[in-house]
Design a protein around this motif. Structure first.
Motif, short mmCIF file in Angstrom:
data_model
loop_
_atom_site.label_atom_id
_atom_site.label_comp_id
_atom_site.label_asym_id
_atom_site.label_seq_id
_atom_site.Cartn_x
_atom_site.Cartn_y
_atom_site.Cartn_z
N ILE A 102 1.12 -6.96 0.76
CA ILE A 102 0.58 -6.68 2.09
C ILE A 102 -0.59 -7.62 2.39
CG2 ILE A 102 -0.63 -4.94 3.48
CD1 ILE A 102 1.00 -2.80 1.91
N ARG A 103 -1.47 -7.80 1.40
CA ARG A 103 -2.62 -8.71 1.55
C ARG A 103 -2.16 -10.16 1.74
NH1 ARG A 103 -5.52 -10.15 -3.82
NH2 ARG A 103 -3.47 -11.17 -3.96
N ASP A 104 -1.23 -10.59 0.89
CA ASP A 104 -0.78 -11.98 0.93
C ASP A 104 -0.11 -12.31 2.26
OD1 ASP A 104 -1.73 -11.98 -1.62
OD2 ASP A 104 0.22 -12.03 -2.61
N LYS A 105 0.69 -11.37 2.76
CA LYS A 105 1.34 -11.53 4.06
C LYS A 105 0.29 -11.68 5.16
CE LYS A 105 4.69 -10.81 7.25
NZ LYS A 105 5.74 -11.81 7.55
N ALA A 106 -0.74 -10.85 5.13
CA ALA A 106 -1.80 -10.89 6.15
C ALA A 106 -2.54 -12.22 6.11
CB ALA A 106 -2.77 -9.73 5.93
N MET A 107 -2.81 -12.72 4.90
CA MET A 107 -3.53 -13.99 4.77
C MET A 107 -2.73 -15.16 5.33
SD MET A 107 -5.65 -13.91 1.17
CE MET A 107 -4.20 -13.88 0.11
N LEU A 108 -1.45 -15.24 4.97
CA LEU A 108 -0.61 -16.35 5.44
C LEU A 108 -0.44 -16.29 6.96
CD1 LEU A 108 2.23 -16.69 2.77
CD2 LEU A 108 0.06 -17.90 2.91
N GLU A 109 -0.20 -15.09 7.48
CA GLU A 109 -0.04 -14.95 8.93
C GLU A 109 -1.31 -15.38 9.66
OE1 GLU A 109 2.43 -14.29 10.84
OE2 GLU A 109 3.95 -13.22 9.68
N LEU A 110 -2.46 -15.00 9.11
CA LEU A 110 -3.73 -15.35 9.76
C LEU A 110 -3.99 -16.86 9.70
CD1 LEU A 110 -6.26 -14.38 11.19
CD2 LEU A 110 -7.34 -14.03 8.97
N LEU A 111 -3.69 -17.48 8.57
CA LEU A 111 -3.89 -18.93 8.44
C LEU A 111 -3.04 -19.69 9.46
CD1 LEU A 111 -4.00 -19.59 4.58
CD2 LEU A 111 -5.86 -19.90 6.22
N TYR A 112 -1.78 -19.30 9.58
CA TYR A 112 -0.90 -20.02 10.50
C TYR A 112 -1.23 -19.67 11.96
CZ TYR A 112 3.23 -21.86 12.81
OH TYR A 112 4.08 -22.55 13.65
N ALA A 113 -1.72 -18.46 12.21
CA ALA A 113 -2.03 -18.04 13.58
C ALA A 113 -3.30 -18.69 14.12
CB ALA A 113 -2.18 -16.52 13.64
N THR A 114 -4.22 -19.05 13.23
CA THR A 114 -5.53 -19.53 13.68
C THR A 114 -5.88 -20.94 13.25
OG1 THR A 114 -6.59 -18.60 11.71
CG2 THR A 114 -6.47 -17.17 13.67
N GLY A 115 -5.25 -21.43 12.17
CA GLY A 115 -5.59 -22.77 11.68
C GLY A 115 -6.92 -22.83 10.97
#
Length: 297
Positions: A132-145
């Protein structure tokens, strides 16, 4: 020389407010520089340094097989150091004033295509709090740069899901506000509801948003290990770095018609020329697509 170097590092921390990694880089470069001046050039004072000694030092680094990028970084460190000494009146001249940096070939950043991004983002599974944490981190990185250092530096008060943005502090302690999309917001919301609390002990309170298995702030090294594992599990053969999703974010925005200035602001680049490297990436990708699909290419 040791005292002058300490004063300079203090100046970078207090007055310039540079990032920890940047300061460590300056310190490392200048320690090797002053060590060379003392041991090889037999100088005891920075006021005795002449242009020739700096050129000899750069030649010494080159003979050790250092890259042009490393040499250019040393030149920048030495120049900033001597300018500081002159302003502080610790010396009466600046021997670095006519030293030129070596020409650098700007390599294009490696990016993932859309399919690879989807595959990577789908790699973490919501079967436990780690996924759950790893998914949130990757999504945030790609969503915001945002940079990985900014990701792990996020605190609970920096993520505003109702308003749809994150607040991060980048290089030089510059703050910026970046919008987040629905997919990232959902992943972050799920992490807050189902994942984050499982990293915390009852007695331990931590303001960091992303936590490790000890309930403390996740480190850059910790994230790097997670990314390597997820890349391997996703079957992606490209060599990824912690910056890959940042590069992909910028490239995909520009490919879809985003304004260069807006991308510059979201990435937190001080100079737009840094952002312009992504326009070259998009042109290269267009050429690849043309070559692959045009019948007479």
């Amino acid at each position: 020389m040791e005292d002058e170097l300490k004063d300079f590092i203090h100046y970078l921390i207090v007055e310039k407010g540079l990032a920890k990694n940047t300061i460590m880089s300056y310190e490392r470069d200048l320690k090797s520089y002053t060590k060379y001046l003392i041991n090889i050039e037999n100088l005891l004072s920075l006021n005795s340094v002449q242009r020739a000694q700096i050129i000899h030092f750069l030649g010494f680094l080159k003979d050790q097989g250092k890259s042009s990028k490393t040499l250019a970084r040393h030149v920048a460190s030495i120049r900033a150091f001597h300018q500081f000494l002159l302003r502080e009146k610790s010396v009466d001249h600046d021997p670095s004033v006519h030293i030129e940096s070596p020409q650098l070939e700007r390599s294009l950043p490696k990016v993932l295509n859309m399919q690879e991004v989807e595959t990577l983002l789908d790699s973490p599974k919501n079967t436990d709090h780690y996924g759950i944490r790893d998914k949130a981190m990757l999504e945030l990185l790609y969503a915001t740069g945002i940079r990985v250092s900014e990701l792990i530096g996020l605190n609970m008060g920096d993520v505003h899901l109702t308003m749809g943005f994150v607040r991060c502090v980048g290089k030089g302690n510059k703050e910026r506000i970046i919008p987040i999309g629905k997919a990232a917001a959902q992943a972050l919301d799920y992490y807050l509801k189902e994942g984050r609390s499982q990293f915390l002990s009852k007695k331990h309170q931590e303001e960091a948003f992303f936590l490790n298995h000890h309930g403390n702030r996740l480190t850059r090294q910790g994230f790097w290990k997670i990314l390597k594992r997820l890349t391997r599990e996703a079957g992606i053969e490209k060599e990824l770095t912690p910056h890959t999703l940042r590069h992909s974010f910028a490239t995909h925005l520009l490919e879809n018609g985003a304004d260069l200035r807006a991308v510059q602001e979201m990435l937190g680049h001080a100079d737009i020329s840094t952002t312009q490297i992504y326009t070259h990436v998009t042109k290269t990708r267009l050429k690849d697509v043309y070559t692959q699909f045009h019948p007479r290419a």
